[in-house]
Write a protein that holds these residues in place. Structure first.
Motif, PDB file in Angstrom:
ATOM      1  N   SER A  45      55.850  -8.642  24.401  1.00  0.00           N
ATOM      2  CA  SER A  45      56.820  -9.659  24.801  1.00  0.00           C
ATOM      3  C   SER A  45      56.160 -11.014  25.000  1.00  0.00           C
ATOM      4  O   SER A  45      56.721 -12.057  24.619  1.00  0.00           O
ATOM      5  N   MET A  46      54.959 -11.029  25.586  1.00  0.00           N
ATOM      6  CA  MET A  46      54.251 -12.289  25.799  1.00  0.00           C
ATOM      7  C   MET A  46      53.860 -12.926  24.470  1.00  0.00           C
ATOM      8  O   MET A  46      53.940 -14.150  24.308  1.00  0.00           O
ATOM      9  N   ILE A  47      53.454 -12.093  23.509  1.00  0.00           N
ATOM     10  CA  ILE A  47      53.148 -12.634  22.175  1.00  0.00           C
ATOM     11  C   ILE A  47      54.400 -13.252  21.573  1.00  0.00           C
ATOM     12  O   ILE A  47      54.363 -14.327  20.957  1.00  0.00           O
ATOM     13  N   GLY A  48      55.551 -12.594  21.772  1.00  0.00           N
ATOM     14  CA  GLY A  48      56.807 -13.139  21.261  1.00  0.00           C
ATOM     15  C   GLY A  48      57.162 -14.468  21.890  1.00  0.00           C
ATOM     16  O   GLY A  48      57.660 -15.372  21.219  1.00  0.00           O
ATOM     17  N   ILE A  49      56.905 -14.620  23.201  1.00  0.00           N
ATOM     18  CA  ILE A  49      57.208 -15.881  23.887  1.00  0.00           C
ATOM     19  C   ILE A  49      56.262 -16.987  23.433  1.00  0.00           C
ATOM     20  O   ILE A  49      56.683 -18.115  23.140  1.00  0.00           O
ATOM     21  N   VAL A  50      54.967 -16.689  23.367  1.00  0.00           N
ATOM     22  CA  VAL A  50      53.970 -17.689  22.973  1.00  0.00           C
ATOM     23  C   VAL A  50      54.218 -18.183  21.555  1.00  0.00           C
ATOM     24  O   VAL A  50      54.036 -19.377  21.257  1.00  0.00           O
ATOM     25  N   SER A  51      54.649 -17.280  20.681  1.00  0.00           N
ATOM     26  CA  SER A  51      54.865 -17.645  19.270  1.00  0.00           C
ATOM     27  C   SER A  51      56.317 -17.980  18.994  1.00  0.00           C
ATOM     28  O   SER A  51      56.786 -17.874  17.867  1.00  0.00           O
ATOM     29  N   MET A  52      57.038 -18.410  20.035  1.00  0.00           N
ATOM     30  CA  MET A  52      58.474 -18.637  19.937  1.00  0.00           C
ATOM     31  C   MET A  52      58.842 -19.598  18.809  1.00  0.00           C
ATOM     32  O   MET A  52      59.809 -19.395  18.099  1.00  0.00           O
ATOM     33  N   GLY A  53      58.064 -20.651  18.627  1.00  0.00           N
ATOM     34  CA  GLY A  53      58.395 -21.622  17.603  1.00  0.00           C
ATOM     35  C   GLY A  53      57.849 -21.298  16.233  1.00  0.00           C
ATOM     36  O   GLY A  53      58.054 -22.045  15.281  1.00  0.00           O
ATOM     37  N   ASP A  54      57.143 -20.176  16.117  1.00  0.00           N
ATOM     38  CA  ASP A  54      56.511 -19.776  14.868  1.00  0.00           C
ATOM     39  C   ASP A  54      57.459 -18.860  14.106  1.00  0.00           C
ATOM     40  O   ASP A  54      58.015 -17.917  14.660  1.00  0.00           O
ATOM     41  N   THR A  55      57.654 -19.132  12.825  1.00  0.00           N
ATOM     42  CA  THR A  55      58.539 -18.294  12.012  1.00  0.00           C
ATOM     43  C   THR A  55      57.830 -17.062  11.469  1.00  0.00           C
ATOM     44  O   THR A  55      58.473 -16.182  10.922  1.00  0.00           O
ATOM     45  N   ASP A  56      56.520 -16.971  11.599  1.00  0.00           N
ATOM     46  CA  ASP A  56      55.774 -15.830  11.086  1.00  0.00           C
ATOM     47  C   ASP A  56      55.709 -14.732  12.144  1.00  0.00           C
ATOM     48  O   ASP A  56      55.238 -14.948  13.255  1.00  0.00           O
ATOM     49  N   TRP A  57      56.188 -13.550  11.803  1.00  0.00           N
ATOM     50  CA  TRP A  57      56.218 -12.423  12.721  1.00  0.00           C
ATOM     51  C   TRP A  57      55.002 -11.503  12.572  1.00  0.00           C
ATOM     52  O   TRP A  57      54.841 -10.557  13.330  1.00  0.00           O
ATOM     53  N   ARG A  58      54.117 -11.778  11.608  1.00  0.00           N
ATOM     54  CA  ARG A  58      53.081 -10.812  11.229  1.00  0.00           C
ATOM     55  C   ARG A  58      51.917 -10.721  12.214  1.00  0.00           C
ATOM     56  O   ARG A  58      51.251  -9.686  12.295  1.00  0.00           O
ATOM     57  N   HIS A  59      51.652 -11.792  12.958  1.00  0.00           N
ATOM     58  CA  HIS A  59      50.461 -11.794  13.809  1.00  0.00           C
ATOM     59  C   HIS A  59      50.507 -10.699  14.875  1.00  0.00           C
ATOM     60  O   HIS A  59      49.470 -10.165  15.266  1.00  0.00           O
ATOM     61  N   ILE A  60      51.708 -10.318  15.339  1.00  0.00           N
ATOM     62  CA  ILE A  60      51.790  -9.288  16.367  1.00  0.00           C
ATOM     63  C   ILE A  60      51.298  -7.943  15.840  1.00  0.00           C
ATOM     64  O   ILE A  60      50.712  -7.136  16.568  1.00  0.00           O
ATOM     65  N   PRO A  87      63.251 -17.509  25.304  1.00  0.00           N
ATOM     66  CA  PRO A  87      62.326 -17.261  26.416  1.00  0.00           C
ATOM     67  C   PRO A  87      62.912 -16.324  27.471  1.00  0.00           C
ATOM     68  O   PRO A  87      62.209 -15.461  27.999  1.00  0.00           O
ATOM     69  N   GLU A  88      64.205 -16.485  27.778  1.00  0.00           N
ATOM     70  CA  GLU A  88      64.832 -15.600  28.761  1.00  0.00           C
ATOM     71  C   GLU A  88      64.847 -14.153  28.280  1.00  0.00           C
ATOM     72  O   GLU A  88      64.628 -13.227  29.065  1.00  0.00           O
ATOM     73  N   VAL A  89      65.102 -13.960  26.986  1.00  0.00           N
ATOM     74  CA  VAL A  89      65.058 -12.613  26.416  1.00  0.00           C
ATOM     75  C   VAL A  89      63.674 -12.005  26.606  1.00  0.00           C
ATOM     76  O   VAL A  89      63.521 -10.845  26.995  1.00  0.00           O
ATOM     77  N   GLY A  90      62.647 -12.812  26.334  1.00  0.00           N
ATOM     78  CA  GLY A  90      61.275 -12.325  26.499  1.00  0.00           C
ATOM     79  C   GLY A  90      60.974 -11.947  27.935  1.00  0.00           C
ATOM     80  O   GLY A  90      60.340 -10.909  28.195  1.00  0.00           O
ATOM     81  N   TYR A  91      61.455 -12.748  28.884  1.00  0.00           N
ATOM     82  CA  TYR A  91      61.192 -12.450  30.290  1.00  0.00           C
ATOM     83  C   TYR A  91      61.941 -11.196  30.752  1.00  0.00           C
ATOM     84  O   TYR A  91      61.421 -10.416  31.554  1.00  0.00           O
ATOM     85  N   VAL A  92      63.149 -10.987  30.251  1.00  0.00           N
ATOM     86  CA  VAL A  92      63.880  -9.755  30.582  1.00  0.00           C
ATOM     87  C   VAL A  92      63.107  -8.538  30.091  1.00  0.00           C
ATOM     88  O   VAL A  92      62.971  -7.528  30.801  1.00  0.00           O
TER      89      VAL A  92
END
Length: 375
Positions: free
Chosen positions: A154-169, A254-259
């Protein structure tokens, strides 16, 4: 206190390494849910296709758990755990390299085989590293790594919020197990209980029917299976669909990530607390309270009006659903004798994985059109 039996150097090393692998397993299990909105946009996926992508990994978990547990009773828990870590590490990296939906589904199924093979051995190694009085606590210590791995996702998702690439996770989730493999080779001790039961040699396990239903184990085996199935339906529905469902409720990314972070933190704390209670109180009382908590927290989650209420409800849902599942893992490890523990736990995990497949697939049956359109 039941912590004293855990405080032996071999047990500490075993639980630490098992926790680390569970952490990375939790990261991988929730990576697809975190990456889902961007994956859907890139590949043009419908809600039904996303449900299949979510369930693909859990399809692999079923045979992985069954054969991983069975093989562990033949050649040892350590060897099978190392093999499983290599498989799900390499396949997680392969997930980042897919170029089509069909490839994504195939790779996630194969990743699931590695993840499924690891879990019964993590449970067996943790439970066999300590005395019987601390077994529930030990399994809970290991298992809380899975929701904490979800926190990382979830933290990776929040940090990369503005990034369109999903592969780094998936690169992160794949590199971790491969880094840990040399440490497992060097420092993870084989279960002394298994070595004693097998007399240090490869052994032929008892027939599966004898393991599961012999010596009056049939009714208890069926009860364990039903509990696994029902709990994992709820758990994997939430693991995969919670981000998209929260977005459909109007929460920002961001709220989704925090939930989701609150859900996983609650799960980790619930695993620890409920596991310790199982070593102190009657098991029936703890399990009954756990299921009451699951029902109440899910009802609260469905009726929560805003971000704060949703975060609190998600915390308690994680506490009882994830924490409750850790208790079931400890119960199955305690129920089956050492020589057949891998087979018994693996079969229970495999049956439970049927529920983990049903959960994500059920997600798109309710409100098909809204979930991803607002994600």
């Amino acid at each position: 206190m039941t912590t004293q039996p855990i405080a032996r150097s071999g047990a500490v090393v075993t639980l630490s390494l098992c926790f680390a692998i569970a952490l990375l397993e939790g990261l991988d299990l929730q990576s697809v849910g975190v990456a889902a909105p961007r994956m859907a946009r890139e590949f043009g996926l419908s809600v039904a296709q996303m449900g299949l992508a979510f369930s693909a990994g859990t399809f692999g978990l079923l045979p992985g758990a069954m054969f991983g547990g069975r093989l562990a009773d033949r050649i040892g828990r350590k060897r099978v755990l190392i093999l499983s870590a290599c498989i799900f590490g390499l396949l997680s990296i392969a997930t980042a390299l897919v170029s089509s939906f069909n490839m994504l589904v195939l790779v996630r199924v194969l990743t699931g085989i590695g993840l499924g093979g690891a879990l019964p051995n993590l449970i067996a190694l943790s439970s066999e590293a300590v005395s019987s009085k601390a077994r529930n606590t030990a399994v809970s210590v290991m298992y809380c790594g899975i929701p904490f791995g979800g926190v990382i996702a979830s933290m990776i998702g929040i940090v990369s919020m503005g990034d369109t690439d999903w592969r780094h996770i998936f690169y992160v989730g794949g590199a971790g197990p491969l880094v840990l493999v040399p440490l497992l080779f060097a420092y993870l001790p084989e279960s002394k209980a298994f070595s004693k039961a097998s007399h240090g040699a490869s052994v032929k396990p008892a027939p599966v029917s004898e393991v599961l239903f012999g010596a009056s184990r049939g009714l208890s085996t069926l009860q364990i299976w039903i509990s696994y199935f029902c709990t994992l339906i709820v758990l994997y529905f939430l693991l995969n669909w919670l981000p998209s469902l929260m977005a459909a409720r109007g929460l920002s990314r961001p709220e989704v990530g925090y939930v989701q972070i609150f859900f996983n933190i609650g799960g980790g704390l619930g695993a620890l607390c409920i596991g310790m209670l199982m070593d102190r109180l009657r098991g029936g009382v703890v399990v009954s309270g756990m299921y009451i908590g699951i029902i109440a927290s899910l009802a609260a989650l469905s009726m929560a009006p805003g971000f704060g209420a949703l975060a609190a409800s998600a915390f308690f849902a994680g506490m009882f659903v994830i924490g409750g599942q850790s208790v079931l893992y400890a119960l199955s490890a305690a129920f089956y004798p050492t020589a057949m523990r891998g087979t018994g736990v693996g079969a229970a995990v495999a049956v439970g994985r049927v529920g983990s497949v049903v959960g994500p697939l059920a997600g798109f049956c309710r409100d098909k059109k809204r979930v991803l359109s607002k994600a």
